[in-house]
Design an enzyme around this catalytic site. Structure first.
Site, PDB file in Angstrom:
ATOM      1  N   TYR A 145     -66.318 -23.044 -56.120  1.00 40.36           N
ATOM      2  CA  TYR A 145     -67.351 -23.457 -55.083  1.00 40.36           C
ATOM      3  C   TYR A 145     -68.691 -23.496 -54.812  1.00 40.36           C
ATOM      4  O   TYR A 145     -69.078 -24.054 -54.277  1.00 40.36           O
ATOM      5  CB  TYR A 145     -66.391 -22.555 -52.970  1.00 40.36           C
ATOM      6  CG  TYR A 145     -64.984 -22.981 -53.454  1.00 40.36           C
ATOM      7  CD1 TYR A 145     -64.269 -23.283 -54.300  1.00 40.36           C
ATOM      8  CD2 TYR A 145     -64.673 -22.796 -51.517  1.00 40.36           C
ATOM      9  CE1 TYR A 145     -62.746 -23.409 -53.724  1.00 40.36           C
ATOM     10  CE2 TYR A 145     -62.979 -23.187 -51.371  1.00 40.36           C
ATOM     11  CZ  TYR A 145     -62.618 -23.833 -52.367  1.00 40.36           C
ATOM     12  OH  TYR A 145     -61.337 -23.911 -51.895  1.00 40.36           O
ATOM     13  N   LYS A 195     -55.183 -16.110 -62.566  1.00 42.34           N
ATOM     14  CA  LYS A 195     -54.399 -16.663 -63.342  1.00 42.34           C
ATOM     15  C   LYS A 195     -54.644 -16.639 -64.782  1.00 42.34           C
ATOM     16  O   LYS A 195     -55.162 -17.356 -64.985  1.00 42.34           O
ATOM     17  CB  LYS A 195     -54.850 -18.520 -62.537  1.00 42.34           C
ATOM     18  CG  LYS A 195     -53.648 -19.287 -63.888  1.00 42.34           C
ATOM     19  CD  LYS A 195     -52.411 -19.535 -62.791  1.00 42.34           C
ATOM     20  CE  LYS A 195     -51.945 -20.755 -63.449  1.00 42.34           C
ATOM     21  NZ  LYS A 195     -50.272 -20.749 -63.312  1.00 42.34           N
ATOM     22  N   ASP A 251     -59.120 -19.391 -50.289  1.00 37.45           N
ATOM     23  CA  ASP A 251     -58.771 -20.363 -49.315  1.00 37.45           C
ATOM     24  C   ASP A 251     -56.898 -20.416 -49.420  1.00 37.45           C
ATOM     25  O   ASP A 251     -56.961 -21.227 -48.081  1.00 37.45           O
ATOM     26  CB  ASP A 251     -59.886 -21.601 -50.244  1.00 37.45           C
ATOM     27  CG  ASP A 251     -59.941 -22.337 -48.606  1.00 37.45           C
ATOM     28  OD1 ASP A 251     -59.336 -22.355 -47.738  1.00 37.45           O
ATOM     29  OD2 ASP A 251     -60.088 -23.595 -49.451  1.00 37.45           O
ATOM     30  N   ASP A 255     -54.280 -20.346 -45.956  1.00 40.58           N
ATOM     31  CA  ASP A 255     -53.788 -21.641 -44.564  1.00 40.58           C
ATOM     32  C   ASP A 255     -52.219 -21.149 -44.607  1.00 40.58           C
ATOM     33  O   ASP A 255     -51.764 -20.994 -43.919  1.00 40.58           O
ATOM     34  CB  ASP A 255     -54.042 -22.461 -44.937  1.00 40.58           C
ATOM     35  CG  ASP A 255     -55.467 -23.329 -44.343  1.00 40.58           C
ATOM     36  OD1 ASP A 255     -55.908 -22.175 -44.187  1.00 40.58           O
ATOM     37  OD2 ASP A 255     -56.061 -24.068 -44.314  1.00 40.58           O
TER      38      ASP A 255
HETATM   39  C1  IPM Z   1     -61.975 -22.563 -44.442  1.00 37.98           C
HETATM   40  C2  IPM Z   1     -62.253 -23.867 -44.944  1.00 37.98           C
HETATM   41  C3  IPM Z   1     -63.780 -23.865 -45.873  1.00 37.98           C
HETATM   42  C4  IPM Z   1     -63.798 -23.068 -46.484  1.00 37.98           C
HETATM   43  C5  IPM Z   1     -63.931 -25.235 -45.930  1.00 37.98           C
HETATM   44  C6  IPM Z   1     -64.670 -25.818 -45.051  1.00 37.98           C
HETATM   45  C7  IPM Z   1     -65.780 -24.959 -46.194  1.00 37.98           C
HETATM   46  O1  IPM Z   1     -61.591 -24.009 -45.503  1.00 37.98           O
HETATM   47  O2  IPM Z   1     -62.999 -21.215 -44.151  1.00 37.98           O
HETATM   48  O3  IPM Z   1     -61.202 -21.666 -45.431  1.00 37.98           O
HETATM   49  O4  IPM Z   1     -62.859 -24.012 -47.467  1.00 37.98           O
HETATM   50  O5  IPM Z   1     -63.983 -22.174 -47.465  1.00 37.98           O
HETATM   51 MG    MG Z   2     -59.188 -22.951 -46.254  1.00 34.07          MG
END
Ligand code: IPM
Ligand code: MG
Length: 365
Positions: A145, A195, A251, A255
């Site tokens: 990132y 990975k 990330d 989720d």
């Molecule tokens: C998170 C979000 C962020 C990220 C975005 C909004 C930049 O998805 O905090 O997980 O990818 O880190």
């Molecule tokens: Mg995220």
């Protein structure tokens, strides 16, 4: 007169439902801290889309300056359709990414905790998730990132996009130490996700984690490839205690883990710097579709305030008091729409916020 401790918290409500949930998190934060003898001074600033509109960019200098001067930052959410057409470097999300790198918030703690009254809200069978308590630790200021070079160029008459996946061993070592420390204070198990069968950078990740492990003989360390980790999270999530991984895998996996708990609206997070400073934010986004309608669940932001008390202000009892107040409100059957079921009473943001505050006040008596 007894000496009052005072701490400074910068409040960044942001966009969408951020400004709606924030007042409740703040009220609860101030009350819980006051009960622990600490006065919270707050200041606020612009971030995200509202900052683009009012100050020309997602992270105005003044916001970063105030954030650096604070003990902790409480963050709402950023983004919305109005800014979706902007180029990548100007989008509201840049506000958040700029705070993460500007404050060196390298350790992102994302608990995925199932609140017992919400077991039915999970997408998995309740026996697979009841009692679920995972902590995902995501490296937040490095990896793909932030890696350079990055961009899109035209070469041989076609466009080529590229990013760089890079970690220095010092970056891996410091996040590994946070993860081993946390695992030592919890269930004593740490799973590092990489990975390493394909990416050299994650082979280095695995090697450095193994080297750090020597200092933590009491923590049971395992390694897992990210594809398998995604599968195991939805197959048998309770096998995990603490998971540590890089920025992109964290990330995605956070989720997935969030969904296991039934509602994104419930999950807080902490992003910590080496000096104890932190930024605390709900895992959910700005939810523009329900903004301004008194529908948003304020609990993730309220629980983020609890993490702020625990990790940046070192007031664990105040954090516990907030978490217990949330538990009692849920046990009474109050639900916002995102976690509602047939037996519950569906309430709005304001009523949920008031209920938590009332429980907290009662708990203190
Ligand atoms: C998170 C979000 C962020 C990220 C975005 C909004 C930049 O998805 O905090 O997980 O990818 O880190
Ligand atoms: Mg995220």
């Amino acid at each position: 007169m007894s000496q009052q401790t005072t701490r400074d918290v910068l409040v960044l409500p942001g966009d969408g439902i951020g400004p709606e949930v924030m007042p409740w998190a703040l009220a609860v934060l101030k009350r819980a801290a006051a009960d622990a003898g600490t006065v919270i001074n707050t200041d606020d600033a612009l971030v995200g889309g509202i900052a683009i509109d009012q100050a020309g960019k997602a992270l105005p200098e003044e916001t970063l300056r105030k954030a650096k001067a604070s003990d902790a930052v409480l963050f709402g959410a950023v983004g919305g359709v109005a800014w979706d057409g902007l180029p990548m470097a100007e989008r509201p999300e840049r506000g958040l990414l700029g705070l993460r790198s500007g404050l060196d918030l390298f350790a992102n703690l994302r608990p995925a905790l199932l609140f017992a009254p919400l077991a039915a809200a999970s997408s998995l069978k309740s026996e697979l998730v009841s009692g679920l308590d995972i902590l995902i630790i995501r490296e937040l200021t490095g990896g793909i990132y932030f890696g350079e070079p990055r961009g899109v160029v035209t070469e041989d008459n076609e466009r080529k996009g590229f990013n760089t996946y890079v970690y220095r061993e010092s970056e891996i070592e410091r996040i590994a130490r946070v993860a081993f420390d946390m695992a030592g204070k919890r269930g004593g198990r740490l799973c590092s996700v990489d990975k390493a069968n394909v990416l050299e950078v994650t082979q280095l990740w695995r090697d450095v984690v193994n080297e750090v492990a020597v200092d933590y003989p009491d923590v049971d360390l395992s390694h897992m490839y990210v594809d398998n980790a995604g599968m195991q999270l939805v197959r048998a999530p309770k096998q995990f205690d603490v998971v540590v991984t890089g920025n992109m895998f964290g990330d995605i996996l956070s989720d997935v883990a969030a969904m296991l708990t039934g509602s994104l609206g419930m999950l807080p997070s902490a992003s910590l710097a080496a000096n104890g400073q932190g930024l605390y934010e709900p895992v959910h986004g700005s939810a523009p579709d329900i903004a301004g309608q008194d529908k948003a669940n304020p609990l993730a932001t309220i629980l983020s305030a609890a993490m702020l008390l625990r990790y940046s202000l070192e007031l664990p009892a105040a954090a516990d008091a907030i978490e217990q107040a949330v538990d009692r409100v849920l046990a009474k059957g109050l639900r916002t729409a995102d976690i509602a079921d047939a037996e519950s009473r569906t309430v709005g943001t304001i009523e949920m916020g008031e209920a938590v505050l009332a429980e907290l006040e009662q708990g203190a008596q």
